[in-house]
Design a protein around this motif. Structure first.
Motif, PDB file in Angstrom:
ATOM      1  N   ARG A 170       0.828  -1.213   0.000  1.00  0.00           N
ATOM      2  CA  ARG A 170       0.000   0.000   0.000  1.00  0.00           C
ATOM      3  C   ARG A 170       0.860   1.260   0.000  1.00  0.00           C
ATOM      4  O   ARG A 170       0.594   2.202  -0.748  1.00  0.00           O
ATOM      5  CB  ARG A 170      -0.937  -0.014   1.203  1.00  0.00           C
ATOM      6  CG  ARG A 170      -2.201   0.777   0.938  1.00  0.00           C
ATOM      7  CD  ARG A 170      -3.182   0.640   2.051  1.00  0.00           C
ATOM      8  NE  ARG A 170      -2.795   1.488   3.171  1.00  0.00           N
ATOM      9  CZ  ARG A 170      -3.292   1.380   4.392  1.00  0.00           C
ATOM     10  NH1 ARG A 170      -4.162   0.434   4.647  1.00  0.00           N
ATOM     11  NH2 ARG A 170      -2.920   2.189   5.349  1.00  0.00           N
ATOM     12  N   ARG A 200       2.317   1.654  -3.468  1.00  0.00           N
ATOM     13  CA  ARG A 200       1.354   2.023  -4.510  1.00  0.00           C
ATOM     14  C   ARG A 200       1.011   3.503  -4.489  1.00  0.00           C
ATOM     15  O   ARG A 200       0.654   4.075  -5.518  1.00  0.00           O
ATOM     16  CB  ARG A 200       0.072   1.198  -4.342  1.00  0.00           C
ATOM     17  CG  ARG A 200       0.213  -0.228  -4.811  1.00  0.00           C
ATOM     18  CD  ARG A 200      -1.004  -1.018  -4.439  1.00  0.00           C
ATOM     19  NE  ARG A 200      -0.861  -2.414  -4.828  1.00  0.00           N
ATOM     20  CZ  ARG A 200      -1.566  -3.399  -4.297  1.00  0.00           C
ATOM     21  NH1 ARG A 200      -2.451  -3.156  -3.372  1.00  0.00           N
ATOM     22  NH2 ARG A 200      -1.382  -4.635  -4.705  1.00  0.00           N
ATOM     23  N   GLU A 201       1.093   4.119  -3.315  1.00  0.00           N
ATOM     24  CA  GLU A 201       0.768   5.548  -3.223  1.00  0.00           C
ATOM     25  C   GLU A 201       1.741   6.405  -4.021  1.00  0.00           C
ATOM     26  O   GLU A 201       1.443   7.540  -4.358  1.00  0.00           O
ATOM     27  CB  GLU A 201       0.788   5.986  -1.758  1.00  0.00           C
ATOM     28  CG  GLU A 201      -0.329   5.343  -0.975  1.00  0.00           C
ATOM     29  CD  GLU A 201      -0.624   6.048   0.326  1.00  0.00           C
ATOM     30  OE1 GLU A 201       0.067   7.015   0.648  1.00  0.00           O
ATOM     31  OE2 GLU A 201      -1.564   5.603   1.007  1.00  0.00           O
ATOM     32  N   ILE A 231       3.410   5.410  -6.908  1.00  0.00           N
ATOM     33  CA  ILE A 231       3.697   4.955  -8.275  1.00  0.00           C
ATOM     34  C   ILE A 231       2.492   5.132  -9.202  1.00  0.00           C
ATOM     35  O   ILE A 231       1.373   5.380  -8.759  1.00  0.00           O
ATOM     36  CB  ILE A 231       4.126   3.474  -8.301  1.00  0.00           C
ATOM     37  CG1 ILE A 231       2.976   2.554  -7.817  1.00  0.00           C
ATOM     38  CG2 ILE A 231       5.348   3.263  -7.420  1.00  0.00           C
ATOM     39  CD1 ILE A 231       3.295   1.074  -7.938  1.00  0.00           C
ATOM     40  N   ILE A 255      -5.311   0.590  -8.938  1.00  0.00           N
ATOM     41  CA  ILE A 255      -4.829   0.220  -7.598  1.00  0.00           C
ATOM     42  C   ILE A 255      -3.346   0.541  -7.404  1.00  0.00           C
ATOM     43  O   ILE A 255      -2.889   0.567  -6.268  1.00  0.00           O
ATOM     44  CB  ILE A 255      -5.151  -1.230  -7.193  1.00  0.00           C
ATOM     45  CG1 ILE A 255      -4.425  -2.230  -8.081  1.00  0.00           C
ATOM     46  CG2 ILE A 255      -6.646  -1.469  -7.158  1.00  0.00           C
ATOM     47  CD1 ILE A 255      -4.399  -3.619  -7.470  1.00  0.00           C
ATOM     48  N   THR A 256      -2.625   0.797  -8.488  1.00  0.00           N
ATOM     49  CA  THR A 256      -1.250   1.283  -8.308  1.00  0.00           C
ATOM     50  C   THR A 256      -1.301   2.809  -8.224  1.00  0.00           C
ATOM     51  O   THR A 256      -0.822   3.516  -9.101  1.00  0.00           O
ATOM     52  CB  THR A 256      -0.331   0.832  -9.464  1.00  0.00           C
ATOM     53  OG1 THR A 256      -0.980   1.124 -10.683  1.00  0.00           O
ATOM     54  CG2 THR A 256       0.006  -0.629  -9.386  1.00  0.00           C
ATOM     55  N   SER A 257      -1.936   3.256  -7.169  1.00  0.00           N
ATOM     56  CA  SER A 257      -2.156   4.688  -6.965  1.00  0.00           C
ATOM     57  C   SER A 257      -2.500   4.882  -5.487  1.00  0.00           C
ATOM     58  O   SER A 257      -2.638   3.896  -4.759  1.00  0.00           O
ATOM     59  CB  SER A 257      -3.328   5.158  -7.842  1.00  0.00           C
ATOM     60  OG  SER A 257      -4.543   4.749  -7.284  1.00  0.00           O
ATOM     61  N   PRO A 258      -2.683   6.108  -5.048  1.00  0.00           N
ATOM     62  CA  PRO A 258      -3.061   6.296  -3.634  1.00  0.00           C
ATOM     63  C   PRO A 258      -4.449   5.744  -3.308  1.00  0.00           C
ATOM     64  O   PRO A 258      -4.834   5.704  -2.148  1.00  0.00           O
ATOM     65  CB  PRO A 258      -3.025   7.823  -3.470  1.00  0.00           C
ATOM     66  CG  PRO A 258      -2.147   8.312  -4.561  1.00  0.00           C
ATOM     67  CD  PRO A 258      -2.378   7.389  -5.707  1.00  0.00           C
ATOM     68  N   LEU A 259      -5.204   5.348  -4.313  1.00  0.00           N
ATOM     69  CA  LEU A 259      -6.538   4.784  -4.077  1.00  0.00           C
ATOM     70  C   LEU A 259      -6.397   3.441  -3.361  1.00  0.00           C
ATOM     71  O   LEU A 259      -5.644   2.576  -3.797  1.00  0.00           O
ATOM     72  CB  LEU A 259      -7.240   4.563  -5.421  1.00  0.00           C
ATOM     73  CG  LEU A 259      -8.652   3.990  -5.368  1.00  0.00           C
ATOM     74  CD1 LEU A 259      -9.653   5.059  -4.977  1.00  0.00           C
ATOM     75  CD2 LEU A 259      -9.034   3.396  -6.711  1.00  0.00           C
TER      76      LEU A 259
END
Lengths: 311, 254
Positions: free
Chosen positions: A76, A79-80, A82, B89-93
């Protein structure tokens, strides 16, 4: 500071009684702010590496850290920071390019105003402005790919994974995308790019790695890779010569319906004189990154049998 | 990203995937009405008039259960064919925000059918405000249960070809075989407990009671055929399915 550190990374796919080792003890570091290229033929392990590093696939063994955070243990947090252009991804069929960019930025937490202004900027830079309000289902494959790439390049993600981002684009569009990628790097992003267009790797990357059979064969600058080829010049003859005649001058390959010989500067004059005597057109150029890549991974690969050395 | 931003992201996903998807593809709209309306028409033609309200309640629940099938299809499609789940999903979400956004999208697709069936229900029986809200509670729990199941299943598919048969088996078993469109009383008394093996029976019996229709008893397991047992069953299953989906859904390929 290193943005990405992979240590002894391995991945074996199992299924149907078979196992395929896609990555084999890969060690790799990418410095922060670098535009790093990943080259390799199909199935070499590039996408597997990207999926593991982006937290989308579990490795069989080894570790990957992104900005010092373990990707497997803390997906997690990673992922924030990238964003990824997946290989052969496609946009939503019913949304327009503008909606793709704006909505994606808002989902990532950007404000409405920021999303709008970034969308304006990136759509213009990538030549998508004329199609900004056209649903993706009415766009060509290349424009759809550009839309997907625009979504990702509009973000301010610290690490961008771009898996064949310019696949299916025309040369003009590719150059527009290159410029936006360069801008992302100037703005502080680190980029890991895979591509089969070696001119793209040559134009864009600061450093690259060549991967073959899940192992890193080479890591260094594009120029250093080219210097690994002992010959400096390539000459292509569409007809008029046999492989045996050209063999004394260097390595000969059947290519694009003719013959290509990789030779030294000293022998160019002799070969062009022979071509002129026979009234045969000859195409002369420096050894490209593609030549260096093929030399490194070996031309006698199944998929490229047509380019196997003849002499 | 703050919870407020996560909530905003959930509604953005619902907006562009659900609402815009619906208004730009009117055929989806038609398709979503067609199956429950066909069942309703069939019941209208062959069943006694007294059983028509069961069919209408069945239509409401079928629409809710259908969100599970839609969730399974859409999530698998966006992951396998478009690779957009990976992009999001490869994000702040947070992954749960993605799931919730997708589930709300599916609910958006279902809202027109729900409105229609609830409207018809008010025509065939008189329904109080309290009963309406009770029905709404059943709808929300059923949507949660079906969406969680749909999402969980979607993460296990490797190709889109696998979805159709598995989806048919699971969602037909959930929505057509159990007493969703017909009263539980139509099942022989000694076998009624078997119907409760399907989570949809808990929902249908609660909905039937909320609508003021006669609910059947379960002579072999009397405790089953009561409001507390059915409520506990539905809430428990919804929580269980959601928990299982969050715990075991494969965000990362093994």
């Amino acid at each position: 500071m290193d943005a990405l550190v992979a240590h002894s990374l391995s991945k074996t796919y199992r299924g149907g009684g078979r196992s395929v080792r896609a990555l084999d003890n890969v060690d790799l570091t990418i410095a922060q702010g670098q535009l790093f290229g990943f080259l390799g033929r199909n199935g070499a392990g590039k996408t597997t590496f990207i999926k593991i590093a982006a937290g989308l696939l579990l490795p069989s063994s080894g570790s990957v850290q992104l900005f010092g955070t373990d990707v497997v243990a803390h997906p997690r947090e990673v992922r924030e920071r990238i964003a990824i252009v997946p290989q052969e991804g496609k946009p939503f069929y019913h949304l327009t390019p503008r909606e793709h960019v704006e909505e994606y930025l808002q989902v990532r937490g950007a404000s409405s105003e920021t999303s709008k202004s970034r969308a304006d900027e990136v759509l213009k830079a990538m030549g998508l402005e004329p199609y900004a309000r056209t649903p993706a289902m009415l766009l060509s494959g290349g424009l759809q790919q550009r839309t997907l790439v625009a979504m990702i390049l509009a973000t301010d993600a610290e690490f961008l994974f771009l898996d064949e981002p310019t696949l299916g684009m025309d040369p003009f569009a590719r150059r527009q995308v290159w410029e936006v990628i360069r801008r992302s790097v100037r703005n502080g992003s680190t980029v890991l790019l895979t591509t089969h267009y070696l001119d793209e790797a040559e134009q864009l990357t600061d450093e690259l790695a060549v991967i073959e059979g899940g192992r890193v064969l080479y890591r260094g600058t594009p120029d250093a890779l080219k210097s690994k080829v002992r010959r400096e010049v390539r000459l292509h003859f569409s007809s008029g010569f046999s492989a045996e005649e050209l063999a004394p001058f260097g390595e000969v390959y059947a290519e694009r319906g003719g013959l290509t010989v990789m030779t030294t500067r000293a022998q160019v004059e002799e070969l062009t004189r022979m071509a002129l005597e026979r009234k045969i057109a000859v195409n002369v150029g420096p050894v490209t990154l593609e030549e260096a890549f093929l030399t490194l991974v070996g031309r006698d690969i199944e998929e490229e049998d047509s380019e196997a050395p003849l002499a | 990203m703050t919870w407020r931003r996560q909530a905003n992201a959930v509604f953005r996903i619902c907006w562009f995937n659900g609402f815009l998807g619906l208004v730009r593809s009117p055929l989806v709209f038609v398709a979503l009405f067609l199956t429950p309306l066909s069942f309703l028409f069939f019941l209208y033609v062959v069943a006694p008039r007294a059983e028509l309200p069961f069919g209408v309640v069945g239509g409401v629940l079928f629409s809710c259960l259908f969100t599970g099938s839609g969730m399974m299809n859409d999530c698998a499609y966006l992951r396998l064919e478009r690779q957009l789940q990976q992009v999001f999903i490869t994000s702040p979400l947070r992954p749960i925000s993605w799931v919730l956004g997708m589930a709300l999208s599916e609910l958006t697709f279902t809202i027109p059918a729900l409105v229609l069936f609830l409207g018809v229900l008010t025509l065939v029986i008189s329904i109080s405000i309290g009963a309406f809200f009770a029905l709404l509670g059943v709808i929300i729990l059923t949507w949660l249960l079906a969406s969680s199941l749909g999402f969980l299943l979607s993460t296990f598919f490797r190709t889109l070809r696998e979805i159709w048969p598995i989806g048919m088996v699971i969602f037909t078993t959930l929505s057509v075989l159990p007493p969703v469109f017909y009263p539980l009383a139509a099942v022989p008394a000694s076998f009624r407990w078997v119907a409760y093996l399907a989570p949809s029976t808990f929902a249908s019996q609660l909905a039937v009671r909320a609508a003021g229709l006669p609910a059947a008893s379960v002579p072999s397991v009397p405790a089953l055929g009561s409001i507390p047992a059915e409520l506990l069953g539905l809430v428990g299953l919804a929580v269980l399915f959601t928990g299982v989906a969050m715990r075991f859904a494969r965000w990362r390929e093994p």
